[in-house]
Design a protein around this motif. Structure first.
Motif, PDB file in Angstrom:
ATOM      1  N   GLN A  23       0.822  -1.209   0.000  1.00  0.00           N
ATOM      2  CA  GLN A  23       0.000   0.000   0.000  1.00  0.00           C
ATOM      3  C   GLN A  23       0.856   1.259   0.000  1.00  0.00           C
ATOM      4  O   GLN A  23       0.533   2.245  -0.672  1.00  0.00           O
ATOM      5  N   ALA A  27       0.927   4.063  -2.855  1.00  0.00           N
ATOM      6  CA  ALA A  27       0.704   5.474  -2.521  1.00  0.00           C
ATOM      7  C   ALA A  27       1.768   6.360  -3.167  1.00  0.00           C
ATOM      8  O   ALA A  27       1.455   7.427  -3.709  1.00  0.00           O
ATOM      9  N   SER A  30       0.989   6.407  -6.929  1.00  0.00           N
ATOM     10  CA  SER A  30      -0.249   7.161  -7.164  1.00  0.00           C
ATOM     11  C   SER A  30      -0.003   8.657  -7.052  1.00  0.00           C
ATOM     12  O   SER A  30      -0.516   9.448  -7.856  1.00  0.00           O
ATOM     13  N   ILE A  47      -6.183  10.850  -2.718  1.00  0.00           N
ATOM     14  CA  ILE A  47      -5.726   9.616  -3.360  1.00  0.00           C
ATOM     15  C   ILE A  47      -4.597   8.976  -2.554  1.00  0.00           C
ATOM     16  O   ILE A  47      -4.476   7.755  -2.498  1.00  0.00           O
ATOM     17  N   ALA A  51      -4.891   5.257  -1.218  1.00  0.00           N
ATOM     18  CA  ALA A  51      -3.866   4.283  -1.598  1.00  0.00           C
ATOM     19  C   ALA A  51      -3.297   3.566  -0.381  1.00  0.00           C
ATOM     20  O   ALA A  51      -3.052   2.354  -0.428  1.00  0.00           O
ATOM     21  N   HIS A  54      -6.166   1.107   0.639  1.00  0.00           N
ATOM     22  CA  HIS A  54      -7.012   0.471  -0.373  1.00  0.00           C
ATOM     23  C   HIS A  54      -7.204  -1.021  -0.168  1.00  0.00           C
ATOM     24  O   HIS A  54      -8.212  -1.579  -0.595  1.00  0.00           O
ATOM     25  N   THR A 103     -12.782   5.717  -4.179  1.00  0.00           N
ATOM     26  CA  THR A 103     -11.498   5.309  -4.748  1.00  0.00           C
ATOM     27  C   THR A 103     -11.116   3.920  -4.262  1.00  0.00           C
ATOM     28  O   THR A 103     -10.683   3.068  -5.052  1.00  0.00           O
ATOM     29  N   HIS A 107     -11.086   0.565  -6.970  1.00  0.00           N
ATOM     30  CA  HIS A 107      -9.723   0.445  -7.501  1.00  0.00           C
ATOM     31  C   HIS A 107      -9.475  -0.833  -8.313  1.00  0.00           C
ATOM     32  O   HIS A 107      -8.467  -0.938  -9.005  1.00  0.00           O
ATOM     33  N   GLU A 128      -9.596   9.140  -9.631  1.00  0.00           N
ATOM     34  CA  GLU A 128      -8.659   8.738  -8.588  1.00  0.00           C
ATOM     35  C   GLU A 128      -8.543   7.216  -8.519  1.00  0.00           C
ATOM     36  O   GLU A 128      -7.457   6.668  -8.295  1.00  0.00           O
ATOM     37  N   LEU A 132      -5.290   4.871  -9.062  1.00  0.00           N
ATOM     38  CA  LEU A 132      -4.925   3.874  -8.058  1.00  0.00           C
ATOM     39  C   LEU A 132      -4.878   2.478  -8.670  1.00  0.00           C
ATOM     40  O   LEU A 132      -3.988   1.674  -8.346  1.00  0.00           O
ATOM     41  N   ASP A 136      -1.605   0.241  -8.480  1.00  0.00           N
ATOM     42  CA  ASP A 136      -1.737  -1.024  -7.766  1.00  0.00           C
ATOM     43  C   ASP A 136      -1.170  -2.177  -8.587  1.00  0.00           C
ATOM     44  O   ASP A 136      -0.390  -3.000  -8.090  1.00  0.00           O
TER      45      ASP A 136
END
Length: 198
Positions: A23, A27, A30, A47, A51, A54, A103, A107, A128, A132, A136
């Motif tokens: 994550q 982030a 992103s 975001i 992130a 998520h 978001t 995702h 967003e 992401l 990801d």
């Protein structure tokens, strides 16, 4: 909000340190993509929070599934596909902005409607979440996972570029391409050992 996110990351890390590291990598990427695309400060901040949280819903997924080598069974995949909604349900008491929840929830949606949990397509997916989603996938492919070694940044970039406009938003993929060709000095690629462009 930062202290709350850190507490939640700490809770997750006691069970699944990989997901927290993943994550954080998502982030970073992103953020770089959002800045390259010229998103405003508020969207960029949201975001980043999304992130870092998520995959929080994976706390409800058995570790035997998360770390399973090889292909997941249909029932196992059905459990995995619940994690965006499960995460939003667990995070709901925090009163986060709706865009953060959307978001997280979206995702895994894909431009052509083949994603989950709702099968959304095109611009019905929040921008967003489209950012992401790309970050990801790139981070997941290019990183070591509990059940396989890293497949490398080249393969990650090939995945998103070959599915540009199908699975992934062309604007997002193009922004990633610009970042990669510019080496993204000092952030995601450098941290992952890919400081030189292809």
């Amino acid at each position: 909000m930062e202290s709350i996110v850190q507490v939640l990351e700490g809770v997750m890390a006691t069970r699944d340190p990989y997901t927290v590291s993943h994550q954080q990598g998502v982030a970073q990427l992103s953020l770089a993509i959002a800045q390259e695309m010229g998103l405003g400060e508020k969207k960029t901040r949201n975001i980043m929070i999304a992130a870092r949280l998520h995959d929080f819903g994976k706390i409800s997924v058995p570790m035997g599934i998360l770390a399973k080598p090889g292909k997941l069974s249909v029932p196992e995949m059905a459990i995995i596909k619940i994690h965006p909604l499960a995460g939003c349900d667990m995070l709901q008491p925090l009163g986060l902005p709706m865009s953060i929840f959307l978001t997280i929830m979206q995702h895994h949606e894909r431009i052509n409607g083949s994603g989950y949990p709702f099968g959304l397509s095109g611009e019905d997916i929040l921008l967003e979440a489209r950012i992401l989603g790309v970050a990801d996938v790139v981070e997941a492919i290019s990183s070591h996972r509990p059940y396989r070694p890293s497949q490398g940044m080249e393969m990650a970039l090939e995945e998103v570029s070959s599915n540009r406009g199908g699975l992934y938003d062309p604007m997002v993929v193009d922004a990633l391409g610009r970042l990669y060709s510019g080496n993204m000095s000092g952030n995601f690629l450098e941290a992952k050992g890919y400081s030189e462009a292809a």
